[in-house]
Design a protein around this motif. Structure first.
Motif, PDB file in Angstrom:
ATOM      1  N   ASP A 435      54.508  25.355  21.068  1.00 48.02           N
ATOM      2  CA  ASP A 435      54.137  26.453  22.126  1.00 48.02           C
ATOM      3  C   ASP A 435      52.748  26.911  23.136  1.00 48.02           C
ATOM      4  N   LEU A 436      54.457  27.019  24.560  1.00 49.49           N
ATOM      5  CA  LEU A 436      52.421  27.330  24.986  1.00 49.49           C
ATOM      6  C   LEU A 436      53.314  28.594  26.255  1.00 49.49           C
ATOM      7  N   GLY A 437      52.285  29.585  25.848  1.00 48.04           N
ATOM      8  CA  GLY A 437      52.575  30.644  26.994  1.00 48.04           C
ATOM      9  C   GLY A 437      51.062  31.365  27.962  1.00 48.04           C
ATOM     10  N   LEU A 438      51.626  31.742  29.064  1.00 49.20           N
ATOM     11  CA  LEU A 438      50.774  31.914  30.491  1.00 49.20           C
ATOM     12  C   LEU A 438      49.905  32.826  29.929  1.00 49.20           C
ATOM     13  N   HIS A 439      48.908  33.223  30.368  1.00 47.10           N
ATOM     14  CA  HIS A 439      48.050  34.850  30.586  1.00 47.10           C
ATOM     15  C   HIS A 439      47.110  34.576  31.562  1.00 47.10           C
ATOM     16  N   CYS A 440      47.085  35.346  32.669  1.00 45.16           N
ATOM     17  CA  CYS A 440      45.617  35.059  33.740  1.00 45.16           C
ATOM     18  C   CYS A 440      45.083  36.433  34.220  1.00 45.16           C
ATOM     19  N   ARG A 441      43.715  36.327  34.643  1.00 44.32           N
ATOM     20  CA  ARG A 441      43.105  37.376  35.109  1.00 44.32           C
ATOM     21  C   ARG A 441      43.045  36.694  36.542  1.00 44.32           C
ATOM     22  N   VAL A 442      42.198  37.735  38.038  1.00 43.60           N
ATOM     23  CA  VAL A 442      41.945  37.408  38.777  1.00 43.60           C
ATOM     24  C   VAL A 442      40.883  38.409  39.327  1.00 43.60           C
ATOM     25  N   SER A 443      39.968  37.874  39.617  1.00 43.17           N
ATOM     26  CA  SER A 443      38.644  38.645  40.338  1.00 43.17           C
ATOM     27  C   SER A 443      38.051  38.518  41.425  1.00 43.17           C
ATOM     28  N   ARG A 444      37.774  39.172  43.178  1.00 44.93           N
ATOM     29  CA  ARG A 444      36.874  38.239  43.820  1.00 44.93           C
ATOM     30  C   ARG A 444      35.549  38.193  43.258  1.00 44.93           C
ATOM     31  N   ALA A 445      35.378  38.777  42.160  1.00 48.43           N
ATOM     32  CA  ALA A 445      33.839  37.993  41.782  1.00 48.43           C
ATOM     33  C   ALA A 445      34.078  36.628  41.203  1.00 48.43           C
ATOM     34  N   PRO A 446      33.254  35.851  40.973  1.00 45.39           N
ATOM     35  CA  PRO A 446      33.424  34.637  40.568  1.00 45.39           C
ATOM     36  C   PRO A 446      33.342  34.393  38.918  1.00 45.39           C
ATOM     37  N   ILE A 447      32.936  35.191  37.851  1.00 46.42           N
ATOM     38  CA  ILE A 447      32.952  36.092  36.680  1.00 46.42           C
ATOM     39  C   ILE A 447      34.579  36.961  36.210  1.00 46.42           C
ATOM     40  N   VAL A 448      35.493  35.987  35.773  1.00 50.13           N
ATOM     41  CA  VAL A 448      36.893  36.683  36.101  1.00 50.13           C
ATOM     42  C   VAL A 448      36.335  37.491  34.613  1.00 50.13           C
ATOM     43  N   ASN A 449      37.100  39.004  34.673  1.00 50.82           N
ATOM     44  CA  ASN A 449      36.885  39.732  33.608  1.00 50.82           C
ATOM     45  C   ASN A 449      37.466  40.900  34.136  1.00 50.82           C
ATOM     46  N   VAL A 450      38.062  41.317  33.012  1.00 50.51           N
ATOM     47  CA  VAL A 450      38.827  43.084  33.560  1.00 50.51           C
ATOM     48  C   VAL A 450      37.922  44.361  33.460  1.00 50.51           C
ATOM     49  N   ALA A 451      37.182  43.929  32.337  1.00 52.21           N
ATOM     50  CA  ALA A 451      36.062  44.030  32.142  1.00 52.21           C
ATOM     51  C   ALA A 451      35.276  44.494  32.972  1.00 52.21           C
ATOM     52  N   ARG A 452      34.644  43.659  33.718  1.00 51.92           N
ATOM     53  CA  ARG A 452      33.942  43.210  34.888  1.00 51.92           C
ATOM     54  C   ARG A 452      34.589  43.563  36.326  1.00 51.92           C
ATOM     55  N   GLY A 453      35.756  43.916  36.495  1.00 47.77           N
ATOM     56  CA  GLY A 453      36.108  44.372  38.306  1.00 47.77           C
ATOM     57  C   GLY A 453      37.172  43.293  38.568  1.00 47.77           C
ATOM     58  N   GLY A 454      38.143  43.027  37.979  1.00 47.37           N
ATOM     59  CA  GLY A 454      39.501  41.986  38.177  1.00 47.37           C
ATOM     60  C   GLY A 454      40.373  43.115  37.574  1.00 47.37           C
ATOM     61  N   ALA A 455      41.518  41.713  37.526  1.00 48.37           N
ATOM     62  CA  ALA A 455      42.711  42.456  37.250  1.00 48.37           C
ATOM     63  C   ALA A 455      43.926  41.238  36.369  1.00 48.37           C
ATOM     64  N   LEU A 456      44.396  42.100  35.611  1.00 48.66           N
ATOM     65  CA  LEU A 456      45.464  41.176  34.322  1.00 48.66           C
ATOM     66  C   LEU A 456      46.387  40.680  35.983  1.00 48.66           C
ATOM     67  N   ALA A 457      46.837  39.082  36.039  1.00 50.10           N
ATOM     68  CA  ALA A 457      47.788  38.485  36.812  1.00 50.10           C
ATOM     69  C   ALA A 457      49.105  37.836  36.161  1.00 50.10           C
ATOM     70  N   CYS A 458      50.204  38.423  36.327  1.00 49.75           N
ATOM     71  CA  CYS A 458      51.307  37.694  36.150  1.00 49.75           C
ATOM     72  C   CYS A 458      51.322  36.095  36.278  1.00 49.75           C
TER      73      CYS A 458
END
Length: 463
Positions: A435-458
């Motif tokens: 089984d393989l599923g996908l989950h993504c996050r994006v950010s304008r900053a190179p350290i990608v994390n929702v807690a650091r200003g990024g967002a969930l990306a589907c």
């Protein structure tokens, strides 16, 4: 023919201000309706989860490569507890365990592949117009696997609130459905239950820490997904499990399996005897705690071992080539000599000092982007201080070749404001055998994390 993500991004930019505000309100209202929330700090007020309105497209032909890569990681991680207990010096140095976790490990049985689900994180390099992108593996995770509910709920919001406003029916048909991560999790637990011989209606205990944490717990949503599949499920802590006449209970529910959303280190040392954690220990003795002890080896140092000659026998020649291509040079920091990226022997601290601009340093364990230093953005004095700290704390830090993925134009919504522009991404590969599923996050900053200003990306599959 322009890619769908490009169409969505450009059409959002062309909306008149009134239509744009209506779109943003519709998305945040839909998030509130399905409790897709986020907390920027522990105990803080829940707000609509930061979310990209642009879909993150993954080429369907890339999926077999991603599955092979995840399977290789899973294979070594499943064997890591046995290697650790057998005294494998390289594995012990790359994936050090605390005394408390090592004592729990001594109590456990033999880890099995079906009891582990992982989420390695990759970047995708290369221009999409020049063939398939190449994944770059920069870390792996195996407990506190955030995103299972968030991605499923977010993808539904994009399909119902965003795409109909911006894409024609014909354009929407070009998007392949992303894997449903909630359904994947239910399948994983059901397979584990069958392996354990559970024949009655399954009872699953979802275990997490009692203290509030940043972000937002997905456990109540996971419980609803299990209930929709006809399974009994309840939420609690390991201390809430009770042993009665040989059966484990969480409240009034008999427990067959436990899904732990915490690490063994969070439990402290195992009690020698008595009632404390008796229910949890009983499940552990039956091999009924998921993920099993292999989940404790989600160190970033595991990447060093994936390409180590000592473990080459675990992989076929084609898999070794895949790992060599996808894993950036990674070493656990200590005062030692090792092979550099070009295969030549180097003094590791001195190499990290000289090649600062091409490297990054990050904690061997941990998430949320905490503690990461990008050499190209870090003053020499601060880099030197982190190196000195790493040498005082062997096993706690890794140095890694920086190989950033290609940036993509994205629009994401965060705290009611829209951010548009080229974004870095982190693609999570939820993987259990088969089984393989996908989950993504994006950010304008190179350290990608929702807690650091990024967002969930589907993530959606590009047909």
């Amino acid at each position: 023919m322009r890619p769908i993500d490009h169409l969505v991004t450009t059409r959002i930019a062309r909306l008149d201000p009134r239509a744009r505000r209506a779109l943003f309100r519709a998305v945040e209202d839909a998030e509130r309706a399905v409790a897709l929330f986020h907390r920027h700090r522990a105990g803080g007020r829940p707000v609509p989860h930061p979310i990209a309105l642009t879909p993150f497209l993954v080429p369907r032909p890339l999926m077999p490569t991603l599955a092979r890569l995840a399977d290789c990681i899973h294979r070594l991680q499943t064997r890591a507890p046995a290697l650790y207990q057998a005294g494998d010096a390289g594995l012990r140095a790359a994936c050090p365990l605390s005394q408390a976790t090592a004592r729990w490990l001594a109590l456990g049985g033999r880890p099995v592949p079906w009891a582990l689900m992982i989420r390695p994180d990759v970047g995708l390099t290369g221009d999409r117009g020049q063939g398939l992108p190449r994944p770059v593996l920069f870390e792996t995770n195996a407990t506190a696997l955030a995103g299972l509910y968030n991605h499923t709920a977010g993808a539904a919001i994009l399909r119902h609130e965003v795409f109909p406003r911006l894409l024609s029916a014909r354009e929407r048909r070009r998007l392949g459905e992303p894997p449903d991560l909630l359904a994947l999790t239910v399948r994983w637990v059901l397979r584990a239950a069958r392996r354990l011989g559970c024949r009655r209606r399954l009872g699953v205990a979802f275990l997490e820490e009692a203290a509030p944490v940043a972000g937002y717990s997905e456990i109540p949503r996971l419980i609803r997904a299990f209930a929709a599949a006809g399974l009994r499920a309840a939420q609690g802590t390991p201390e809430d499990l009770r042993l009665r006449r040989g059966e484990v209970y969480l409240g009034d529910m008999r427990v067959d399996l436990a899904y732990r959303d915490l690490a063994y280190d969070d439990l402290g040392p195992p009690p020698a005897r008595g009632r404390r954690l008796a229910g949890f220990r009983a499940l552990l003795a039956r091999g009924a705690v998921l993920p099993d002890f292999a989940g404790e080896f989600a160190h970033k140092g595991l990447l060093e071992r994936l390409t180590a000659p000592a473990h080459a026998r675990l992989f076929r020649p084609a898999e070794r080539r895949l790992l060599a291509a996808c894993i950036p040079w990674t070493r656990v920091l200590s005062a030692r000599f090792t092979d550099g990226p070009d295969g030549r022997r180097v003094d590791l601290p001195e190499y990290a000092r000289r090649r600062r601009a091409a490297l990054l340093i990050k904690p061997n364990l941990g998430s949320s982007g905490e503690g990461i230093l990008l050499g190209c953005e870090t003053p020499a004095a601060r880099w030197e201080a982190r190196l000195a700290r790493a040498l005082r704390e062997p096993g706690r830090w890794v140095v890694q070749e920086r190989r950033p993925g290609a940036r993509r134009p994205m629009v994401y919504l965060r705290d009611g404001a829209a951010y548009a522009g080229a974004c870095y991404s982190s693609l999570g590969l939820f993987y259990a055998p088969g089984d393989l599923g996908l989950h993504c996050r994006v950010s304008r900053a190179p350290i990608v994390n929702v807690a650091r200003g990024g967002a969930l990306a589907c993530a959606f599959l590009a047909r």
